[in-house]
Design a protein around this motif. Structure first.
Motif, PDB file in Angstrom:
ATOM      1  N   ASP A   1     -28.454 -20.430  41.865  1.00  0.00           N
ATOM      2  CA  ASP A   1     -29.861 -20.192  41.516  1.00  0.00           C
ATOM      3  C   ASP A   1     -30.254 -18.737  41.718  1.00  0.00           C
ATOM      4  N   SER A   2     -29.396 -17.963  42.353  1.00  0.00           N
ATOM      5  CA  SER A   2     -29.698 -16.541  42.556  1.00  0.00           C
ATOM      6  C   SER A   2     -29.805 -15.853  41.195  1.00  0.00           C
ATOM      7  N   ALA A   3     -30.963 -15.307  40.921  1.00  0.00           N
ATOM      8  CA  ALA A   3     -31.239 -14.737  39.601  1.00  0.00           C
ATOM      9  C   ALA A   3     -32.644 -14.160  39.602  1.00  0.00           C
ATOM     10  N   MET A   4     -33.003 -13.574  38.459  1.00  0.00           N
ATOM     11  CA  MET A   4     -34.376 -13.142  38.231  1.00  0.00           C
ATOM     12  C   MET A   4     -35.089 -14.283  37.514  1.00  0.00           C
ATOM     13  N   TYR A   5     -36.333 -14.579  37.909  1.00  0.00           N
ATOM     14  CA  TYR A   5     -37.096 -15.648  37.290  1.00  0.00           C
ATOM     15  C   TYR A   5     -38.374 -15.070  36.683  1.00  0.00           C
ATOM     16  N   PHE A   6     -38.589 -15.428  35.427  1.00  0.00           N
ATOM     17  CA  PHE A   6     -39.751 -14.922  34.711  1.00  0.00           C
ATOM     18  C   PHE A   6     -40.697 -16.069  34.361  1.00  0.00           C
ATOM     19  N   CYS A   7     -41.968 -15.840  34.622  1.00  0.00           N
ATOM     20  CA  CYS A   7     -43.023 -16.718  34.149  1.00  0.00           C
ATOM     21  C   CYS A   7     -43.547 -16.121  32.849  1.00  0.00           C
ATOM     22  N   ALA A   8     -43.885 -16.971  31.896  1.00  0.00           N
ATOM     23  CA  ALA A   8     -44.362 -16.465  30.609  1.00  0.00           C
ATOM     24  C   ALA A   8     -45.434 -17.400  30.064  1.00  0.00           C
ATOM     25  N   MET A   9     -46.255 -16.852  29.181  1.00  0.00           N
ATOM     26  CA  MET A   9     -47.342 -17.631  28.597  1.00  0.00           C
ATOM     27  C   MET A   9     -47.386 -17.432  27.091  1.00  0.00           C
ATOM     28  N   ARG A  10     -47.701 -18.502  26.396  1.00  0.00           N
ATOM     29  CA  ARG A  10     -47.974 -18.447  24.961  1.00  0.00           C
ATOM     30  C   ARG A  10     -49.440 -18.805  24.795  1.00  0.00           C
ATOM     31  N   GLU A  11     -50.200 -17.929  24.156  1.00  0.00           N
ATOM     32  CA  GLU A  11     -51.599 -18.226  23.853  1.00  0.00           C
ATOM     33  C   GLU A  11     -51.673 -18.751  22.429  1.00  0.00           C
TER      34      GLU A  11
ATOM     35  N   VAL B   1     -37.808 -23.793  47.286  1.00  0.00           N
ATOM     36  CA  VAL B   1     -38.487 -22.494  47.198  1.00  0.00           C
ATOM     37  C   VAL B   1     -39.530 -22.563  46.096  1.00  0.00           C
ATOM     38  N   THR B   2     -40.639 -21.874  46.320  1.00  0.00           N
ATOM     39  CA  THR B   2     -41.709 -21.809  45.319  1.00  0.00           C
ATOM     40  C   THR B   2     -41.877 -20.375  44.846  1.00  0.00           C
ATOM     41  N   LEU B   3     -41.824 -20.194  43.545  1.00  0.00           N
ATOM     42  CA  LEU B   3     -42.051 -18.874  42.936  1.00  0.00           C
ATOM     43  C   LEU B   3     -43.430 -18.890  42.292  1.00  0.00           C
ATOM     44  N   ASP B   4     -44.241 -17.919  42.661  1.00  0.00           N
ATOM     45  CA  ASP B   4     -45.642 -17.913  42.249  1.00  0.00           C
ATOM     46  C   ASP B   4     -45.863 -17.280  40.881  1.00  0.00           C
ATOM     47  N   CYS B   5     -46.838 -17.825  40.184  1.00  0.00           N
ATOM     48  CA  CYS B   5     -47.230 -17.271  38.893  1.00  0.00           C
ATOM     49  C   CYS B   5     -48.699 -17.593  38.648  1.00  0.00           C
ATOM     50  N   THR B   6     -49.483 -16.579  38.360  1.00  0.00           N
ATOM     51  CA  THR B   6     -50.859 -16.815  37.909  1.00  0.00           C
ATOM     52  C   THR B   6     -51.011 -16.213  36.521  1.00  0.00           C
ATOM     53  N   TYR B   7     -51.942 -16.782  35.774  1.00  0.00           N
ATOM     54  CA  TYR B   7     -52.102 -16.333  34.398  1.00  0.00           C
ATOM     55  C   TYR B   7     -53.569 -16.134  34.089  1.00  0.00           C
ATOM     56  N   ASP B   8     -53.812 -15.449  33.000  1.00  0.00           N
ATOM     57  CA  ASP B   8     -55.186 -15.143  32.600  1.00  0.00           C
ATOM     58  C   ASP B   8     -55.302 -15.321  31.096  1.00  0.00           C
TER      59      ASP B   8
ATOM     60  N   PHE C   1     -44.259 -21.102  30.605  1.00  0.00           N
ATOM     61  CA  PHE C   1     -42.804 -21.226  30.607  1.00  0.00           C
ATOM     62  C   PHE C   1     -42.222 -20.517  31.830  1.00  0.00           C
ATOM     63  N   TRP C   2     -41.066 -21.011  32.225  1.00  0.00           N
ATOM     64  CA  TRP C   2     -40.258 -20.285  33.191  1.00  0.00           C
ATOM     65  C   TRP C   2     -38.866 -20.088  32.596  1.00  0.00           C
ATOM     66  N   TYR C   3     -38.383 -18.857  32.740  1.00  0.00           N
ATOM     67  CA  TYR C   3     -37.029 -18.507  32.315  1.00  0.00           C
ATOM     68  C   TYR C   3     -36.263 -17.944  33.499  1.00  0.00           C
ATOM     69  N   LYS C   4     -34.957 -18.156  33.460  1.00  0.00           N
ATOM     70  CA  LYS C   4     -34.055 -17.617  34.478  1.00  0.00           C
ATOM     71  C   LYS C   4     -33.158 -16.580  33.825  1.00  0.00           C
ATOM     72  N   GLN C   5     -32.984 -15.451  34.490  1.00  0.00           N
ATOM     73  CA  GLN C   5     -32.057 -14.434  33.995  1.00  0.00           C
ATOM     74  C   GLN C   5     -31.054 -14.102  35.098  1.00  0.00           C
TER      75      GLN C   5
ATOM     76  N   ALA D   1     -47.575 -23.042  18.976  1.00  0.00           N
ATOM     77  CA  ALA D   1     -46.162 -22.660  18.943  1.00  0.00           C
ATOM     78  C   ALA D   1     -45.946 -21.681  17.804  1.00  0.00           C
ATOM     79  N   GLY D   2     -45.041 -20.759  17.999  1.00  0.00           N
ATOM     80  CA  GLY D   2     -44.805 -19.715  17.012  1.00  0.00           C
ATOM     81  C   GLY D   2     -45.440 -18.412  17.412  1.00  0.00           C
ATOM     82  N   THR D   3     -46.146 -18.416  18.529  1.00  0.00           N
ATOM     83  CA  THR D   3     -46.745 -17.195  19.066  1.00  0.00           C
ATOM     84  C   THR D   3     -45.799 -16.591  20.088  1.00  0.00           C
ATOM     85  N   ALA D   4     -45.785 -15.280  20.151  1.00  0.00           N
ATOM     86  CA  ALA D   4     -44.894 -14.609  21.092  1.00  0.00           C
ATOM     87  C   ALA D   4     -45.279 -14.937  22.530  1.00  0.00           C
ATOM     88  N   LEU D   5     -44.289 -14.957  23.397  1.00  0.00           N
ATOM     89  CA  LEU D   5     -44.530 -15.151  24.818  1.00  0.00           C
ATOM     90  C   LEU D   5     -44.815 -13.816  25.485  1.00  0.00           C
TER      91      LEU D   5
END
Lengths: 115, 115
Positions: free
Chosen positions: A86-96, A19-26, A35-39, A99-103
């Protein structure tokens, strides 16, 4: 404008399928991290995979791989051989920046795996 | 052994009360964060501290006050609780070294319910 966009509120997949979970960023920052996180339903946040903006190769971690297309500003998560767990919520995240910057998180995609 | 620990895990309280959530990390990280996850599961950064200094203070009501007595602790105090404060609050930490990915390590979350 949203920094992280996840367009799939929910995805369904059968066990053992990919399965592919989509994420675009700006971002206009040349240095960033994705980053990808699973909840799971239990609520904890589990780090899955990371891709740096200067990384030449797509990141892989076990059954997880990140399909990084820099020109398209996309960072899709591919889960191979899906499992019921694998059933869960999946979050895509970005750090600009460094390292040490909030996601910054996307709104998430709920993945349901059926047998 | 828990890397990032939050207390309490659950908190039920009345509108108008003041409450605190404590967070401790034993990872030796320099940077700590508070995120709020609302009922739609959206994760939003509230505060970021680096070595006890406030780095990020997003648009959060001033009823919310973070306090970092040392770099291993970041507590969140909320005054005059409102119904809209009901959410799951996550503490996280990261290491800002250049070589690090900047991955966030999350606590288990503290579910706050305001009645």
């Amino acid at each position: 404008a949203q920094k992280i966009t996840q367009t799939q509120p929910g995805m369904f997949v059968q066990e053992k399928e990919a399965v592919t979970l989509d994420c675009t960023y700006d971002t206009s920052d040349p240095s960033y991290g994705l980053f990808w996180y699973k909840q799971p339903s239990s609520g904890e946040m589990i780090f899955l995979i990371y891709q740096g903006s200067y990384d030449q190769q797509n990141a892989t971690e076990g059954r997880y791989s990140l399909n990084f297309q820099k020109a398209r500003k996309s960072a899709n998560l591919v889960i191979s051989a899906s499992q019921l767990g694998d059933s869960a919520m999946y979050f895509c995240a970005m750090r600009e920046g460094g390292a040490g910057t909030a996601l910054i998180f996307g709104k998430g995609t709920t993945l349901s795996v059926s047998s | 052994d828990t890397a990032v620990s939050q207390t309490p895990k659950y908190l039920v309280t009345q509108m108008g009360n003041d409450k605190s959530i404590k967070c401790e990390q034993n990872l030796g990280h320099d940077t700590m964060y508070w995120y709020k996850q609302d009922s739609k599961k959206f994760l939003k950064i509230m505060f970021s501290y680096n070595n006890k200094e406030l780095i990020i203070n997003e648009t959060v009501p001033n009823r919310f006050s973070p306090k970092s007595p040392d770099k291993a602790h970041l507590n969140l105090h909320i005054n005059s609780l409102e119904l809209g404060d009901s959410a799951v609050y996550f503490c996280a930490s990261s290491h800002p070294r250049e070589s690090a990915t900047g991955e966030l390590f999350f606590g288990e979350g503290s579910r706050l319910t305001v009645l």
